[in-house]
Write an enzyme that holds these catalytic residues in place. Sequence first.
Site, PDB file in Angstrom:
ATOM      1  N   CYS A   1      33.316  50.742  37.593  1.00 21.65           N
ATOM      2  CA  CYS A   1      34.457  49.868  37.339  1.00 21.65           C
ATOM      3  C   CYS A   1      34.121  48.872  36.233  1.00 21.65           C
ATOM      4  CB  CYS A   1      34.818  49.140  38.630  1.00 21.65           C
ATOM      5  SG  CYS A   1      36.238  48.056  38.420  1.00 21.65           S
TER       6      CYS A   1
ATOM      7  N   CYS B   1      43.211  30.884  37.230  1.00 25.44           N
ATOM      8  CA  CYS B   1      42.983  31.315  38.623  1.00 25.44           C
ATOM      9  C   CYS B   1      41.937  30.381  39.261  1.00 25.44           C
ATOM     10  CB  CYS B   1      42.510  32.758  38.653  1.00 25.44           C
ATOM     11  SG  CYS B   1      43.546  33.849  37.626  1.00 25.44           S
TER      12      CYS B   1
ATOM     13  N   ARG C   1      37.756  48.149  50.574  1.00 22.08           N
ATOM     14  CA  ARG C   1      36.454  47.754  50.017  1.00 22.08           C
ATOM     15  C   ARG C   1      36.036  46.367  50.472  1.00 22.08           C
ATOM     16  NH1 ARG C   1      36.966  48.513  44.593  1.00 22.08           N
ATOM     17  NH2 ARG C   1      36.537  50.688  45.047  1.00 22.08           N
TER      18      ARG C   1
ATOM     19  N   CYS D   1      37.174  53.284  36.699  1.00 19.13           N
ATOM     20  CA  CYS D   1      38.081  52.224  37.122  1.00 19.13           C
ATOM     21  C   CYS D   1      37.976  51.102  36.090  1.00 19.13           C
ATOM     22  CB  CYS D   1      37.661  51.719  38.508  1.00 19.13           C
ATOM     23  SG  CYS D   1      38.663  50.334  39.078  1.00 19.13           S
TER      24      CYS D   1
ATOM     25  N   CYS E   1      38.252  33.110  29.626  1.00 16.59           N
ATOM     26  CA  CYS E   1      39.606  33.581  29.952  1.00 16.59           C
ATOM     27  C   CYS E   1      40.610  32.418  29.917  1.00 16.59           C
ATOM     28  CB  CYS E   1      39.610  34.236  31.328  1.00 16.59           C
ATOM     29  SG  CYS E   1      41.215  34.946  31.736  1.00 16.59           S
TER      30      CYS E   1
ATOM     31  N   CYS F   1      44.116  50.170  42.561  1.00 11.18           N
ATOM     32  CA  CYS F   1      43.135  49.448  43.372  1.00 11.18           C
ATOM     33  C   CYS F   1      43.687  48.030  43.436  1.00 11.18           C
ATOM     34  CB  CYS F   1      41.780  49.503  42.678  1.00 11.18           C
ATOM     35  SG  CYS F   1      40.549  48.421  43.422  1.00 11.18           S
TER      36      CYS F   1
ATOM     37  N   CYS G   1      38.219  31.368  39.937  1.00  5.73           N
ATOM     38  CA  CYS G   1      37.489  32.230  39.005  1.00  5.73           C
ATOM     39  C   CYS G   1      36.493  31.508  38.110  1.00  5.73           C
ATOM     40  CB  CYS G   1      38.471  33.014  38.138  1.00  5.73           C
ATOM     41  SG  CYS G   1      37.601  34.256  37.141  1.00  5.73           S
TER      42      CYS G   1
HETATM   43  N1  SAM Z   1      40.946  39.341  34.400  1.00  2.00           N
HETATM   44  C1  SAM Z   1      41.441  40.423  35.175  1.00  2.00           C
HETATM   45  C2  SAM Z   1      42.434  39.986  36.224  1.00  2.00           C
HETATM   46  O1  SAM Z   1      42.350  38.874  36.706  1.00  2.00           O
HETATM   47  O2  SAM Z   1      43.304  40.806  36.561  1.00  2.00           O
HETATM   48  C3  SAM Z   1      40.351  41.247  35.816  1.00  2.00           C
HETATM   49  C4  SAM Z   1      39.097  40.612  36.363  1.00  2.00           C
HETATM   50  S1  SAM Z   1      39.295  39.513  37.735  1.00  2.00           S
HETATM   51  C5  SAM Z   1      37.745  38.694  37.743  1.00  2.00           C
HETATM   52  C6  SAM Z   1      39.288  40.607  39.128  1.00  2.00           C
HETATM   53  C7  SAM Z   1      39.372  40.004  40.494  1.00  2.00           C
HETATM   54  O3  SAM Z   1      38.138  39.415  40.866  1.00  2.00           O
HETATM   55  C8  SAM Z   1      40.376  38.914  40.761  1.00  2.00           C
HETATM   56  O4  SAM Z   1      41.683  39.393  40.892  1.00  2.00           O
HETATM   57  C9  SAM Z   1      39.855  38.340  42.067  1.00  2.00           C
HETATM   58  O5  SAM Z   1      40.423  38.994  43.175  1.00  2.00           O
HETATM   59  C10 SAM Z   1      38.352  38.632  42.015  1.00  2.00           C
HETATM   60  N2  SAM Z   1      37.583  37.393  41.941  1.00  2.00           N
HETATM   61  C11 SAM Z   1      37.406  36.612  40.855  1.00  2.00           C
HETATM   62  N3  SAM Z   1      36.676  35.524  41.162  1.00  2.00           N
HETATM   63  C12 SAM Z   1      36.380  35.608  42.477  1.00  2.00           C
HETATM   64  C13 SAM Z   1      35.668  34.777  43.387  1.00  2.00           C
HETATM   65  N4  SAM Z   1      35.139  33.621  43.007  1.00  2.00           N
HETATM   66  N5  SAM Z   1      35.566  35.162  44.671  1.00  2.00           N
HETATM   67  C14 SAM Z   1      36.119  36.330  45.068  1.00  2.00           C
HETATM   68  N6  SAM Z   1      36.808  37.158  44.258  1.00  2.00           N
HETATM   69  C15 SAM Z   1      36.944  36.802  42.980  1.00  2.00           C
HETATM   70  C1  DTB Z   2      37.817  42.896  42.968  1.00  2.81           C
HETATM   71  O1  DTB Z   2      38.789  42.792  43.761  1.00  2.81           O
HETATM   72  N1  DTB Z   2      36.658  42.289  43.124  1.00  2.81           N
HETATM   73  C2  DTB Z   2      35.766  42.542  42.016  1.00  2.81           C
HETATM   74  C3  DTB Z   2      36.555  43.608  41.220  1.00  2.81           C
HETATM   75  N2  DTB Z   2      37.828  43.625  41.873  1.00  2.81           N
HETATM   76  C4  DTB Z   2      36.686  43.517  39.784  1.00  2.81           C
HETATM   77  C5  DTB Z   2      35.387  41.323  41.242  1.00  2.81           C
HETATM   78  C6  DTB Z   2      34.753  40.264  42.081  1.00  2.81           C
HETATM   79  C7  DTB Z   2      34.366  39.155  41.199  1.00  2.81           C
HETATM   80  C8  DTB Z   2      33.624  38.065  41.918  1.00  2.81           C
HETATM   81  C9  DTB Z   2      33.316  36.924  41.042  1.00  2.81           C
HETATM   82  C10 DTB Z   2      32.408  37.237  39.883  1.00  2.81           C
HETATM   83  O2  DTB Z   2      31.364  37.925  40.049  1.00  2.81           O
HETATM   84  O3  DTB Z   2      32.684  36.756  38.777  1.00  2.81           O
HETATM   85 FE1  SF4 Z   3      40.914  35.393  33.948  1.00  2.11          FE
HETATM   86 FE2  SF4 Z   3      39.431  35.209  36.107  1.00  2.11          FE
HETATM   87 FE3  SF4 Z   3      42.068  35.008  36.323  1.00  2.11          FE
HETATM   88 FE4  SF4 Z   3      40.928  37.406  35.700  1.00  2.11          FE
HETATM   89  S1  SF4 Z   3      40.705  36.271  37.613  1.00  2.11           S
HETATM   90  S2  SF4 Z   3      42.722  36.439  34.745  1.00  2.11           S
HETATM   91  S3  SF4 Z   3      39.178  36.684  34.491  1.00  2.11           S
HETATM   92  S4  SF4 Z   3      40.718  33.574  35.236  1.00  2.11           S
END
Ligand code: SAM
Ligand code: DTB
Ligand code: SF4
Length: 342
Positions: free
Chosen positions: A106, A66, A269, A137, A62, A197, A69
């Site tokens: 989802c 963030c 959730r 979702c 990506c 959501c 992430c």
């Molecule tokens: N890329 C899209 C976006 O960011 O909108 C969708 C997928 S993104 C991984 C969805 C959500 O996962 C993020 O908004 C964040 O809240 C959660 N997330 C990602 N990494 C995480 C982590 N290390 N711990 C907890 N939540 C995480």
């Molecule tokens: C959300 O708020 N939490 C989920 C879902 N929406 C998509 C994702 C959590 C991702 C946690 C880090 C990972 O497994 O990569």
């Molecule tokens: Fe990309 Fe992760 Fe940010 Fe979603 S949360 S936009 S997958 S870097």
Amino acid sequence: MSVVSQAPAATVRHDWRRDEVRALLDLPFADLMQRAQQAHRQHFDANQVQVSTLLSIKTGGCPEDCAYCPQAQRYHTGVEATKLMDTEQVLEKARQAKANGATRFCMGAAWRSPKDRDIPKVAAMIHGVKAMGLETCATLGMLSADQARDLREAGLDYYNHNIDTSPEMYGDIIHTREFQDRLDTLEHVRDVGMKTCCGGIVGMGETRHQRADFLRALANLPAHPDSVPINRLVRVEGTPLAEQSELDPFEFVRTIAVARLLMPKSMVRLSAGRETMSDELQALCFLAGANSIFYGEKLLTTANPEADADMQLFRRLGIEPMPHCETSGTVHADIAEDSCAA
Ligand code: SAM
Ligand code: DTB
Ligand code: SF4
């Protein structure tokens, strides 16, 4: 105390002030839990938890930054980038999820936003999952109004797009898109009649005041999100937040309880972070008003509790999976089961 007592906490409001939310977070633990339970029972069966399954349909690589992430290309987390999965593979995973008792499926993609050419492929997945009788979702990043409409027409019930943190702290966590971009996507989703959501992550080093502001921002959206995922930061090696110190577990429970009070009709959730929570901490989260989980051994790239462990926990707590017709918060448990087509 006075700020709290002036505001009947379980009413649906969109005009919360930060000091009011802060006062709820500051309540003695037993008082906060009692109020959250009361609000929860007003709208839901407190012994039912909705079960969603998550699948990463496009992992890693990506371009966004963030800080939490593991899928951001710029951090070296060991997550391998993949292409968008084939529809048939996705449908097979959805069949398994349904067989395991999930009611919502989802699909997550590590995109800043989908390309227009991706939309028909994702639409085919949504169409197929919906045809199995599952709620659908997706979380694909930012959406244009047209993309939201196309996904809605394919049968998408919910779109997950998180504000992730307070407006104040947002700029410390993400630099590649603005808080306002998130609000715009949520608006496009609402405008086409999809359910939202929307939640975020706690434990990223924010203060209690900033947690109050995060919750206030969620509750003051034009419509409360239908589902509110509260994620506890999963600290992934290679990300800037890998060394973040762990949030006091009671602070996490307080966050859930206040989310329940501010958004009494929403599904709250207990989302990422359960893998490192004790059964007792998860039980406290359910008592605080959490009524949804992700079920299955993997979230997107990180671990989730084993399905068996979750089922055992449900049995020990007398919790039943929630049928999908009851997830709106408007159907009370007293309503006869035969009105539910799930
Ligand atoms: N890329 C899209 C976006 O960011 O909108 C969708 C997928 S993104 C991984 C969805 C959500 O996962 C993020 O908004 C964040 O809240 C959660 N997330 C990602 N990494 C995480 C982590 N290390 N711990 C907890 N939540 C995480
Ligand atoms: C959300 O708020 N939490 C989920 C879902 N929406 C998509 C994702 C959590 C991702 C946690 C880090 C990972 O497994 O990569
Ligand atoms: Fe990309 Fe992760 Fe940010 Fe979603 S949360 S936009 S997958 S870097």
